[in-house]
Design an enzyme around this catalytic site. Sequence first.
Site, PDB file in Angstrom:
ATOM      1  CG  ASN A  10      -1.852   1.164   1.282  1.00 56.55           C
ATOM      2  OD1 ASN A  10      -1.675   2.150   0.566  1.00 56.55           O
ATOM      3  ND2 ASN A  10      -2.870   1.073   2.119  1.00 56.55           N
ATOM      4  N   PRO A  11       0.948   1.977  -1.091  1.00 58.06           N
ATOM      5  CG  PRO A  11       0.402   3.114  -3.057  1.00 58.06           C
ATOM      6  CD  PRO A  11       0.130   1.838  -2.310  1.00 58.06           C
ATOM      7  N   GLY A  14       2.172   4.159   6.235  1.00 58.14           N
ATOM      8  CA  GLY A  14       3.434   4.544   6.865  1.00 58.14           C
ATOM      9  C   GLY A  14       4.062   5.784   6.277  1.00 58.14           C
ATOM     10  N   GLY A  67      -0.880  -2.091   6.172  1.00 58.14           N
ATOM     11  CA  GLY A  67      -1.524  -2.295   7.457  1.00 58.14           C
ATOM     12  C   GLY A  67      -2.299  -3.597   7.505  1.00 58.14           C
ATOM     13  CD  GLU A  73      -7.840  -4.978  -0.033  1.00 53.13           C
ATOM     14  OE1 GLU A  73      -7.209  -5.142  -1.102  1.00 53.13           O
ATOM     15  OE2 GLU A  73      -8.426  -3.920   0.249  1.00 53.13           O
ATOM     16  NE  ARG A 213      -1.115 -21.106  24.353  1.00 56.26           N
ATOM     17  CZ  ARG A 213      -0.999 -20.240  25.354  1.00 56.26           C
ATOM     18  NH1 ARG A 213      -1.155 -18.940  25.124  1.00 56.26           N
ATOM     19  NH2 ARG A 213      -0.741 -20.641  26.582  1.00 56.26           N
ATOM     20  CG  ASP A 216      -5.781 -22.295  20.109  1.00 49.35           C
ATOM     21  OD1 ASP A 216      -6.192 -21.609  19.138  1.00 49.35           O
ATOM     22  OD2 ASP A 216      -6.040 -22.016  21.293  1.00 49.35           O
ATOM     23  CD  GLU A 273     -10.314  -1.611   6.184  1.00 47.92           C
ATOM     24  OE1 GLU A 273     -11.185  -0.812   5.758  1.00 47.92           O
ATOM     25  OE2 GLU A 273      -9.163  -1.260   6.499  1.00 47.92           O
TER      26      GLU A 273
END
Length: 306
Positions: A10-11, A14, A67, A73, A213, A216, A273
């Site tokens: 995803n450009p 961040g 993210g 997706e 966990r 599990d 989402e």
Amino acid sequence: MRKRARIIYNPTSGKELFKRMLPEVLVKMEKAGFETSAYATQKAGDATIESKRALQEDYEMLIVAGGDGTLNEVVNGIAEHPKRPKIGVIPMGTVNDFGRALHLPTDILKAVDVIIEGHSVKVDIGKMNSRYFINLAAGGRITEVSYETSSKLKTFVGPFAYYIKGMEMLPQMTNVDVRIEYDGQVFQGEILLFLLGLTNSMAGFEKLVPDARLDDGYFTLIIVQKANLAELGHIMTLASRGEHIKHPKVIYEKAKSVNISSFEQMPLNVDGEYGGQLPANFLNLKQHIEVYTPKDVKNTELIQQD
């Protein structure tokens, strides 16, 4: 013959740092012996489409830089395929719940090192009706915070954006009458929210599922029964310490399958989402996805190693 890796990123995640460092990442992967190419998403759903295409091209590895939504997706793109490539994760989102759960480094090149080292584990994923998730599914007005929070606010203040939006939405909290069936048991009554967790980290709360966990075959089901704002505030404070499971308004259970229905509307959240409205049927798919993790980090509280 060299292994082939496809980076799906995803450009905008961040603060666009990964996009700027992509050439360096490609060189690092090539030096490690991987034939590597990259794809930048442009809109919602692109990562799912690209991961399906990568399956047709027989890539052995998918690297997800983004993210939790981008990772979701990709998982939805490969989950139904019988031969699924291993997944490397470079956490670039606002919260990165899945990356936190696996103790993945947030430094891009260190995250690439984890992938190159090649240590991997199989983890559970969840299926909600016809879609998949890797971290959590939830229902209730408060769970809308993650997808109602604007990208600009997240870029400006980071994870604190969720707290700002959450405080704004608190007066709108409503209880909903639901029926929840899980592994032969039934709960019926008014609830403020429910959470189905696969990892220990949800919305930045790293102790929300203190006994998580990842492999599990069980969800952790958390139900917050009818509560007022003061009680909810107390529960959230306890959740930051992992002590919410003792609160009388909290039901804390393990389940392989869960069915939730209501005559009222309740919005659903899937890996941060919007996931539609009830009813919903949830199924845990045990050890369905294989992901790269740091080999020098002991995930003893999270992963059951053979």
